[in-house]
Design a protein around this motif. Structure first.
Motif, mmCIF file in Angstrom:
data_model
loop_
_atom_site.group_PDB
_atom_site.id
_atom_site.type_symbol
_atom_site.label_atom_id
_atom_site.label_comp_id
_atom_site.label_asym_id
_atom_site.label_seq_id
_atom_site.Cartn_x
_atom_site.Cartn_y
_atom_site.Cartn_z
ATOM 1 N N GLN A 50 0.823 -1.206 0.000
ATOM 2 C CA GLN A 50 0.000 0.000 0.000
ATOM 3 C C GLN A 50 0.857 1.256 0.000
ATOM 4 N N HIS A 108 2.502 1.706 -3.397
ATOM 5 C CA HIS A 108 1.505 2.169 -4.363
ATOM 6 C C HIS A 108 1.289 3.673 -4.227
ATOM 7 N N ARG A 138 2.451 6.783 -6.999
ATOM 8 C CA ARG A 138 1.526 7.766 -7.561
ATOM 9 C C ARG A 138 1.962 9.190 -7.211
ATOM 10 N N ALA A 152 1.997 1.180 -10.674
ATOM 11 C CA ALA A 152 1.079 1.347 -9.544
ATOM 12 C C ALA A 152 -0.222 0.588 -9.781
ATOM 13 N N LEU A 187 0.199 -3.073 -9.140
ATOM 14 C CA LEU A 187 0.187 -3.417 -7.718
ATOM 15 C C LEU A 187 -1.239 -3.606 -7.217
ATOM 16 N N ALA A 188 -2.156 -2.781 -7.733
ATOM 17 C CA ALA A 188 -3.560 -2.882 -7.312
ATOM 18 C C ALA A 188 -4.248 -4.045 -8.003
ATOM 19 N N SER A 196 -5.334 6.377 -2.722
ATOM 20 C CA SER A 196 -4.129 5.607 -2.412
ATOM 21 C C SER A 196 -3.579 5.969 -1.046
ATOM 22 N N ILE A 227 -7.097 -0.100 -5.339
ATOM 23 C CA ILE A 227 -5.868 -0.001 -4.552
ATOM 24 C C ILE A 227 -5.526 -1.401 -4.047
#
Length: 284
Positions: A181, A184, A188, A207, A210-211, A232, A283
């Motif tokens: 998290q 991420h 961003r 990013a 990752l989500a 995020s 996310i």
């Protein structure tokens, strides 16, 4: 419980023809009001029913209402452990009429409800309601019973799967999720500071990886780039002032983005917004 209730509420509304379907979860008196478990105002049960999940237009004060355990339709179905139909809520002799004014303000008239019970634990209540009298409620009663049983099965499976992991496994999983998290959110944030459009696009793609991609059976949620940035950072646990400082924007602006996110993610709290966002993989 939001993830387990979204689809059942949608299906229940479609099957029953209800104007509004909703659910309440059983909460402790202390959690709901800061009172002890033996407080006399809720009959000594130490529990309440919190109405938190809805499908359909809410026009009155129903959202977020705390019901005294044992009162109204919800209290009846939990204490009797079976579904109940009321053709005329206000004239029914089956329930206490503690909440008539609230039901009238919501413009509801006919209602069915079923308990959600896992093992011996009372979890919540599932409701379907119409804003006009409806004498043929058999189909609605079957539908609310079916959906309540479906929710119980989902919760049972989740509980069983949870017991397969040790405390150490849970700690490692939580630590890993927190690192993902944070990565991420940092990606961003860094992308905003990059002038090279190619590099910026690649960072945003990483990013997004990752989500993960949103599941195909979920309704897509469209966020602006800045809403995604704020989301995020919410997911990483940052407060509104910390988000404002990280993004270089005003606190009032952050609050505006959070309000927009709550609306788009069908959430009433920041926590619920994050949970719903993870469900559709906005996310990690």
């Amino acid at each position: 419980m939001a993830r387990q209730l979204r689809r059942p509420l949608e299906r229940l509304r479609e099957r029953s023809g209800a104007h509004l379907t909703f659910a309440g979860r059983v909460v402790s008196g202390r959690d709901a009001h800061g009172r002890g478990a033996a407080d006399e105002t809720d009959g000594g049960t130490g529990r309440n029913i919190e109405l938190s999940y809805f499908d359909g237009d809410v026009v009155g004060p129903l959202r977020g209402l705390l019901l005294d355990y044992g009162h109204g339709l919800g209290g009846r179905v939990l204490t009797r452990r079976r579904a109940t139909a009321l053709h005329d809520y206000f004239q029914s002799p089956l329930i206490t009429h503690t909440y008539d004014a609230i039901i009238r303000a919501e413009q509801l008239y006919s209602m069915v409800a079923a308990p959600i019970i896992v093992g011996t634990k009372h979890i919540g209540v599932l409701y379907a309601a119409r804003r006009s009298r409806h004498d043929q409620l058999d189909a609605a009663l079957d539908a609310v019973t079916d959906e309540a049983r479906a929710v119980e099965q989902q919760l049972t499976v989740s509980e069983v799967l949870g017991t397969l992991r040790t405390d150490e496994d849970e700690h490692e999983l939580a630590s890993w999720r927190a690192r993902v998290q944070q990565s991420h959110a940092r990606l961003r944030s860094l992308a905003d500071a990059v002038s090279d459009e190619t590099v910026r696009r690649q960072m945003l793609e990483i990013a997004a990886d990752l989500a993960g991609d949103a599941p195909g059976d979920d309704v897509p949620v469209h966020l602006t780039p800045r809403e995604q940035d704020v989301l995020s950072l919410l997911g990483a646990g940052l407060s509104n002032p910390a988000i404002a400082e990280r993004l270089g924007i005003g606190l009032h602006t952050v609050k505006g983005y959070v309000k927009s996110l709550l609306h788009k993610l069908d959430a009433t709290t920041r926590f619920e917004a994050v949970v719903n966002a993870r469900r559709v993989r906005l996310i990690p």
